[in-house]
Design a protein around this motif. Structure first.
Motif, PDB file in Angstrom:
ATOM      1  N   LYS A 349      52.136  37.131  33.554  1.00  0.00           N
ATOM      2  CA  LYS A 349      52.500  36.712  34.806  1.00  0.00           C
ATOM      3  C   LYS A 349      53.143  38.025  35.420  1.00  0.00           C
ATOM      4  CE  LYS A 349      56.256  33.502  36.573  1.00  0.00           C
ATOM      5  NZ  LYS A 349      55.430  32.884  37.428  1.00  0.00           N
ATOM      6  N   ASP A 350      53.106  37.891  36.662  1.00  0.00           N
ATOM      7  CA  ASP A 350      53.521  39.063  37.577  1.00  0.00           C
ATOM      8  C   ASP A 350      54.859  38.746  38.065  1.00  0.00           C
ATOM      9  OD1 ASP A 350      53.812  41.182  39.268  1.00  0.00           O
ATOM     10  OD2 ASP A 350      52.273  40.808  40.731  1.00  0.00           O
ATOM     11  N   PHE A 351      55.713  39.268  37.378  1.00  0.00           N
ATOM     12  CA  PHE A 351      57.343  38.930  37.359  1.00  0.00           C
ATOM     13  C   PHE A 351      57.802  39.825  38.737  1.00  0.00           C
ATOM     14  CE2 PHE A 351      56.705  38.679  32.855  1.00  0.00           C
ATOM     15  CZ  PHE A 351      57.386  37.372  32.693  1.00  0.00           C
ATOM     16  N   SER A 352      56.811  40.778  39.350  1.00  0.00           N
ATOM     17  CA  SER A 352      57.294  41.198  40.301  1.00  0.00           C
ATOM     18  C   SER A 352      57.146  40.357  41.735  1.00  0.00           C
ATOM     19  CB  SER A 352      56.502  42.696  40.709  1.00  0.00           C
ATOM     20  OG  SER A 352      55.252  42.307  40.942  1.00  0.00           O
ATOM     21  N   THR A 353      56.482  39.388  41.584  1.00  0.00           N
ATOM     22  CA  THR A 353      56.354  38.362  42.662  1.00  0.00           C
ATOM     23  C   THR A 353      57.489  37.442  42.960  1.00  0.00           C
ATOM     24  OG1 THR A 353      55.178  36.898  41.164  1.00  0.00           O
ATOM     25  CG2 THR A 353      53.883  38.496  42.487  1.00  0.00           C
ATOM     26  N   ILE A 354      58.377  37.441  41.686  1.00  0.00           N
ATOM     27  CA  ILE A 354      59.750  36.675  41.742  1.00  0.00           C
ATOM     28  C   ILE A 354      60.524  37.202  42.679  1.00  0.00           C
ATOM     29  CG2 ILE A 354      61.373  35.508  40.339  1.00  0.00           C
ATOM     30  CD1 ILE A 354      59.394  35.643  38.030  1.00  0.00           C
ATOM     31  N   ASP A 355      61.309  36.239  43.289  1.00  0.00           N
ATOM     32  CA  ASP A 355      62.327  36.923  44.142  1.00  0.00           C
ATOM     33  C   ASP A 355      63.567  37.556  43.478  1.00  0.00           C
ATOM     34  OD1 ASP A 355      63.974  36.674  46.892  1.00  0.00           O
ATOM     35  OD2 ASP A 355      65.483  36.051  45.357  1.00  0.00           O
ATOM     36  N   ARG A 357      66.684  38.111  43.640  1.00  0.00           N
ATOM     37  CA  ARG A 357      67.931  37.510  43.176  1.00  0.00           C
ATOM     38  C   ARG A 357      67.686  36.608  42.179  1.00  0.00           C
ATOM     39  NH1 ARG A 357      69.205  36.028  49.397  1.00  0.00           N
ATOM     40  NH2 ARG A 357      67.133  35.802  49.333  1.00  0.00           N
ATOM     41  N   LYS A 358      66.683  35.696  42.230  1.00  0.00           N
ATOM     42  CA  LYS A 358      66.258  34.761  41.064  1.00  0.00           C
ATOM     43  C   LYS A 358      66.145  35.366  39.825  1.00  0.00           C
ATOM     44  CE  LYS A 358      63.272  30.787  40.278  1.00  0.00           C
ATOM     45  NZ  LYS A 358      62.048  30.125  40.659  1.00  0.00           N
ATOM     46  N   LEU A 359      65.376  36.413  39.747  1.00  0.00           N
ATOM     47  CA  LEU A 359      64.930  37.112  38.588  1.00  0.00           C
ATOM     48  C   LEU A 359      66.342  37.449  37.770  1.00  0.00           C
ATOM     49  CD1 LEU A 359      62.747  37.944  36.608  1.00  0.00           C
ATOM     50  CD2 LEU A 359      62.765  40.166  38.067  1.00  0.00           C
ATOM     51  N   GLU A 360      67.204  38.305  38.772  1.00  0.00           N
ATOM     52  CA  GLU A 360      68.393  38.801  38.424  1.00  0.00           C
ATOM     53  C   GLU A 360      69.481  37.708  37.855  1.00  0.00           C
ATOM     54  OE1 GLU A 360      72.429  41.181  40.433  1.00  0.00           O
ATOM     55  OE2 GLU A 360      70.230  41.343  41.155  1.00  0.00           O
ATOM     56  N   ALA A 361      69.313  36.716  38.302  1.00  0.00           N
ATOM     57  CA  ALA A 361      70.344  35.656  37.772  1.00  0.00           C
ATOM     58  C   ALA A 361      69.904  34.944  36.598  1.00  0.00           C
ATOM     59  CB  ALA A 361      70.082  34.485  38.934  1.00  0.00           C
ATOM     60  N   ALA A 362      68.362  34.950  36.400  1.00  0.00           N
ATOM     61  CA  ALA A 362      67.821  34.465  34.993  1.00  0.00           C
ATOM     62  C   ALA A 362      68.166  35.605  33.896  1.00  0.00           C
ATOM     63  CB  ALA A 362      66.348  34.383  35.301  1.00  0.00           C
TER      64      ALA A 362
END
Length: 371
Positions: A349-355, A357-362
């Motif tokens: 999965k390309d995690f760079s495509t995730i927002d 702020r959403k990634l940071e919260a997770a």
């Protein structure tokens, strides 16, 4: 009136052989006979027929040579054809892959799905029209998984296979399988030991001693590696049926465990008693149990390629300790590795495509839960 006589001077050529002149009509030189159109056509056709016959003879000779070469290559299993998955059996050889989790199979499935199969499997043709697998168990498993997941029989219902005629001795087939898999870095000493045990117990093979089977099967391996396999044979003889993650046992732990089991049957019985009711254990928990019996505090989870065996079992540095596990996800299996100062998650999965702020919260939520 008087008649006058006229005299003419005639110059004759000098020479011994005076020219002679034929009397009468002089005939012209004979011309070559001219063929008619039909005769010329017949001659040309005969020449063409001879040329075509010579070409046909050369073609037949080339075809015969190619046919003999095809038969020779097919006998060696070097002729590839598409074989239906449901016609391939895996009974003849006991595989060296451990049952249970195969973390790399998901990667192989993804690779085949994306770029195709780069190396065909190898099978033997049987008299009943079916085939017996000789090499390529994981490749066959990957195709079967793709067929189960997609249901696309046109794409994954058949697999490229080198088909050989039956005839090779069972010992030769085992050697081919072993030599192919020795180049894999992920094959463990426990798996190699288990294969030697299966080979020795196979009634169709000539060797019944597992230690001697190692010399037969692993001729291509170095002496030191064969000695480690023999060490793991002692472990697998006693605990093989009770271990879920034997292929994760590092070399150093296996050596310590074999020495501990040599102390007496009571040690093996005690370990089996603890392993028996503990069916939901993880890799880490099983290895920790084995380390406890060996007096080993901690070490790497999977270290079959380490260069040297520690002289004394003990605690390794925190940087070497790590925990590995996998979590099923819709995209595949997430491979997780935890070590000193490091937590790694690998997923297709390309995690760079995730927002962000959403990634940071997770990530923050994850860290809050494990602290």
């Amino acid at each position: 009136m008087s008649k006058k006589r006229r005299i003419f001077d005639i110059d004759l050529p000098e020479g011994d052989d005076p020219e002679t002149f034929p009397a009468g009509k002089v005939e012209a030189p004979a011309e070559p006979k001219r063929r008619g159109p039909m005769a010329a056509a017949i001659t040309e056709n005969a020449g063409s027929l001879r040329e075509r016959e010579e070409i046909a003879i050369r073609i037949r000779a080339e075809n015969d040579a190619l046919a003999h070469e095809h038969v020779r290559l097919k006998g060696l299993g070097l002729v590839t054809q598409m074989v239906a998955l449901d016609l391939v059996d895996t009974y003849k050889l006991t595989r060296d892959r451990a049952k249970g989790d195969d973390f790399e199979l998901a990667e192989l499935v993804a690779s085949i799905k994306e770029i195709g199969l780069s190396n065909p499997i190898r099978v033997e043709a049987r008299a009943d029209g079916r085939y017996e697998l000789v090499q390529g168990f994981r490749r066959l498993s990957a195709y079967r998984q793709l067929l189960d997941e997609t249901g696309d029989a046109a794409a994954w219902g058949t697999i490229p296979a080198g088909v050989a005629e039956a005839g090779d001795a069972l010992e030769v087939l085992y050697r081919r399988m072993v030599d192919e898999n020795l180049v894999r870095k992920d094959i463990s000493f426990a798996e190699m030991a288990q294969l030697a045990l299966h080979y020795a117990s196979d009634p169709q093979t000539a060797e019944s001693d597992p230690d001697k089977a190692v010399a037969t099967l692993f001729q291509s391996a170095g002496y030191q590696k064969r000695s480690y396999v023999r060490v793991f044979i002692r472990v697998m003889k006693v605990l093989g049926d009770d271990l879920k993650y034997a292929h994760h046992i590092p070399r150093a732990l296996g050596i310590s465990l074999a020495a501990r089991l040599d102390d007496g049957e009571s040690v093996g019985a005690a370990i089996r008693a603890e392993l028996g009711p503990y069916d939901t254990r993880t890799v880490r928990e099983e290895l920790d149990l084995l380390r406890r019996y060996c007096g080993v505090v901690d070490e790497a989870v999977h270290d079959v390629d380490s260069a040297a065996v520690p002289k004394a079992a003990g605690k390794v540095s925190a940087a070497q300790a790590k925990t590995m596990f996998q979590i099923p996800r819709p995209q595949g299996k997430a491979k997780c590795t935890a070590g000193a100062g490091r937590l790694e998650i690998r997923l297709d999965k390309d995690f760079s495509t995730i927002d962000r702020r959403k990634l940071e919260a997770a990530v923050r939520s994850l860290l809050d839960q494990i602290e």
